[in-house]
Scaffold this active site. Structure first.
Site, PDB file in Angstrom:
ATOM      1  N   LYS A 196       0.895  -1.284  -0.034  1.00 46.01           N
ATOM      2  CA  LYS A 196       0.088   0.060  -0.082  1.00 46.01           C
ATOM      3  C   LYS A 196       0.795   1.380  -0.126  1.00 46.01           C
ATOM      4  CE  LYS A 196      -3.990   1.965   2.681  1.00 46.01           C
ATOM      5  NZ  LYS A 196      -4.645   1.720   3.952  1.00 46.01           N
ATOM      6  N   SER A 235      -9.226   1.655   3.333  1.00 42.01           N
ATOM      7  CA  SER A 235      -8.755   2.344   2.324  1.00 42.01           C
ATOM      8  C   SER A 235      -7.688   1.771   1.545  1.00 42.01           C
ATOM      9  CB  SER A 235      -7.854   3.702   3.059  1.00 42.01           C
ATOM     10  OG  SER A 235      -7.028   2.928   4.088  1.00 42.01           O
ATOM     11  N   SER A 282      -9.680  -0.828   7.384  1.00 38.47           N
ATOM     12  CA  SER A 282      -9.144  -0.828   6.102  1.00 38.47           C
ATOM     13  C   SER A 282      -8.391  -2.031   5.541  1.00 38.47           C
ATOM     14  CB  SER A 282      -8.058   0.524   5.733  1.00 38.47           C
ATOM     15  OG  SER A 282      -8.771   1.630   5.980  1.00 38.47           O
TER      16      SER A 282
END
Length: 603
Positions: free
Chosen positions: A81, A155, A179
């Site tokens: 990420k 997210s 997330s």
């Protein structure tokens, strides 16, 4: 690679054991990645970067004489990420104006690279990890791999999508409010969220620094557990590092807390009912709980002063270039401007009181089981209500990190519309290894998306790894401490877990001791005329052994006990003088059988 997709750690290990090299497999993977959705990625490794990693791995293996003990993730591709640093690669947090070139990799990434894993790219996310939808990014809006009209979840949006597609074996997300779980549910994969502090967050752009976790996406709970085992550990560079291993496994028959009044879209009703039915079929007890207090904790995350932590992470950029922010992200973070230090302390007081109350839940249940999300919104629905739709997705996720708990999101079937439905198991902090085992058992029952496998790794030198667990002492019990017997609670309340039901070597005789309450047996080793006696072996946390010993009355005590397979463990034995006048019940083969017979004769 398309004909024989390499989806799990075992698949890649088998390929390497069959003679493949990182150079060949990664070159093939690069071709596959060309078809990966552009919106899932922010940065992709170049061919030169992949080749450099492959060359370095092959050189390391040659230098070690082919031994892979130090590289359990040898040549396995993963994604990161883009709020997590990789050395000499830009970190953007999905905000171009914030981007910087990382001088070193995050501690977790360093450990993965040292274990032989290969990074192939950095994935898209809700800007500054603020959101559960995956749409708040200037780099695009990934969709669920199962429905292009629905959000991917966030997210950690791109990280979930690329695992769901099989583009990488695992990926790293972050999880502050869910997330690392919501995107797993929307993409039919596993999302393992560790206990806060178990994995270093050094090198991670903070969302809420005191709560942030690095999470793992994978197709199997086993793979996620192996990745966690590599990443975890204390780190002096992270002030919030607090590595505290817990139990290796949960009780075989769980008391599972579920919402008494579940918040759920109608489309998920049948799938949730099937998940509950499966839990019952596995022998677990479902306990309906009032989740109201947990929802109150969840409200603190965005409705309380913790939003100020998000502001602390980005204040300089927000002050100088507010236009650089996604409008919704900016709206969320700017709530902090109306809060004070007094509000922060009041929030801390409220949280501490809630933590005390929530801790009492674990006296009633062993784990919680919840829908990973109440529903799966479309892009259209989200556009109509960007904050409200997002907030609803955190119904069963927002409270977990505030309470310091661990969680694992798992696939649990599909709706009539063909959308994946996911559930999440939540347990006390430190139970990461036990939760992963529970996840493996769940996947074995559902075969979603890939059933857990116990197949041994065929490549020498690459043993399966599991997250660390606390030290335990195996203790064999023979009478009133057996499962379901009157004193079994003395084990379970100390966190002891049942390892196995077995028998002693045929060297013992069993006696019913007179005048004991509750009735107890005495076990004696004999030179001849012995028999095999049924026992249970329980793993007792070492720090609890002393308090357990204090409960054992004479003439009983703990000594050495030989099991049927020759192992010697600590177990209950009896002083010989106390057996005078005791009834020999050896012929029953165990205390449970004797008690059952006694009750039948008394009826």
């Amino acid at each position: 690679m398309n004909e024989h997709p390499l989806l799990t750690l075992i698949d890649w290990r088998r390929a390497y054991a069959a003679g493949a090299t990182p150079s060949v497999l990664l070159a093939t993977l690069a071709q596959r990645l060309q078809a990966s959705p552009a919106a899932a990625w922010i940065t992709r490794a170049s061919a030169a970067q992949l080749q450099a990693q492959a060359d370095a791995l092959e050189a390391r293996r040659a230098a070690a004489g082919g031994d892979l003990q130090a590289m359990p993730l040898y040549g396995v591709p993963f994604a990161v990420k883009d709020n997590i640093d990789i050395e000499d690669v830009d970190t953007t947090a999905a905000c171009p104006a914030f981007a910087y070139r990382a001088g070193s990799s995050a501690q977790a990434v360093q450990r993965l690279l040292a274990a032989g894993a290969v990074w192939v790219g950095k994935t898209n996310l809700d800007q500054f990890a603020t959101g559960l939808v995956g749409t708040r990014s200037p780099y695009g809006q990934p969709a669920s791999t199962f429905d292009a009209t629905r959000v991917s979840g966030g997210s950690s949006s791109g990280s979930a999508v690329v695992v769901s597609r099989g583009d990488v074996v695992f990926s790293l997300g972050t999880d502050t409010a869910g997330s690392g779980r919501v995107p797993a549910g929307f993409n039919n994969i596993v999302g393992l969220k560790p206990t806060p502090g178990r994995v270093s967050t050094a090198g991670v752009v903070p969302a809420c620094r005191s709560l942030d976790c690095i999470s793992v996406f994978a197709l199997t709970a086993d793979d996620a557990a192996e990745v966690l085992a590599v990443m975890e550990g204390p780190d002096e560079a992270d002030a919030y590092s607090r590595f505290q291993p817990g139990a290796a496994q949960l009780p075989a028959r769980l008391r599972i807390g579920v919402p008494a009044a579940v918040v759920l879209d109608a489309a998920y009703d049948d799938a949730w009912a099937r998940a509950l039915a499966l839990a019952r079929q596995q022998g677990h007890e479902l306990v309906a709980l009032d989740f109201g207090p947990l929802h109150e904790v969840a409200a603190l995350l965005y409705g309380g002063p913790w939003v100020a932590e998000r502001h602390a992470a980005v204040q300089p950029l927000l002050d100088s270039h507010p236009e650089a922010f996604d409008p919704t992200v900016r709206t969320v973070i700017e709530q902090a401007l109306g809060m004070s230090a007094t509000d922060a302390f009041r929030g801390q007081y409220a949280l501490r009181a809630a933590q005390q109350q929530a801790a009492r839940l674990w006296q009633q249940v062993d784990v919680l089981l919840v829908p990973t999300a109440p529903g799966h919104p479309t892009f259209e629905q989200l556009q109509a209500d960007p904050i409200g739709a997002n907030a609803r997705l955190g119904t069963y996720t927002n409270f977990v990190n505030l309470l310091g708990w661990a969680a694992i999101a798992l696939p649990a079937g599909f709706t009539a519309q063909g959308l994946p439905f996911g559930v999440t198991f939540i347990a006390p902090g430190g139970t990461d290894a036990a939760l992963a085992r529970l996840g493996s058992a769940w996947q074995a029952a559902t075969a979603l998306p890939l059933g857990a496998t116990d197949a041994p790794c065929p490549a020498p030198g690459t043993p399966l790894r599991r997250p660390a667990t606390e030290a335990v002492l195996p203790i064999a019990v023979v009478g009133a401490h057996l499962s379901g017997m009157p004193l079994n609670g003395q084990l379970t309340e100390r966190g002891a877990t049942l390892r196995e039901a077995t028998r002693t070597a045929p060297l013992y005789r069993l006696f019913a001791l007179p005048g004991t309450t509750p009735p107890k047996p005495g076990l004696q080793r004999v030179a001849e005329g012995g028999a095999a006696i049924a026992v249970e072996v329980w793993d007792m946390p070492l720090h609890q052994v002393g308090s357990f010993l204090a409960l054992i009355p004479p003439p009983l005590g703990l000594g050495s006990l030989q099991l049927a397979d020759g192992r010697v463990v600590h177990g209950f034995i009896c002083e010989g003088h106390a057996l005078a006048g005791a009834t020999d019940v050896t012929r029953f083969g165990g205390w449970r059988a004797y008690v059952t017979d006694l009750k039948a004769r008394s009826a």
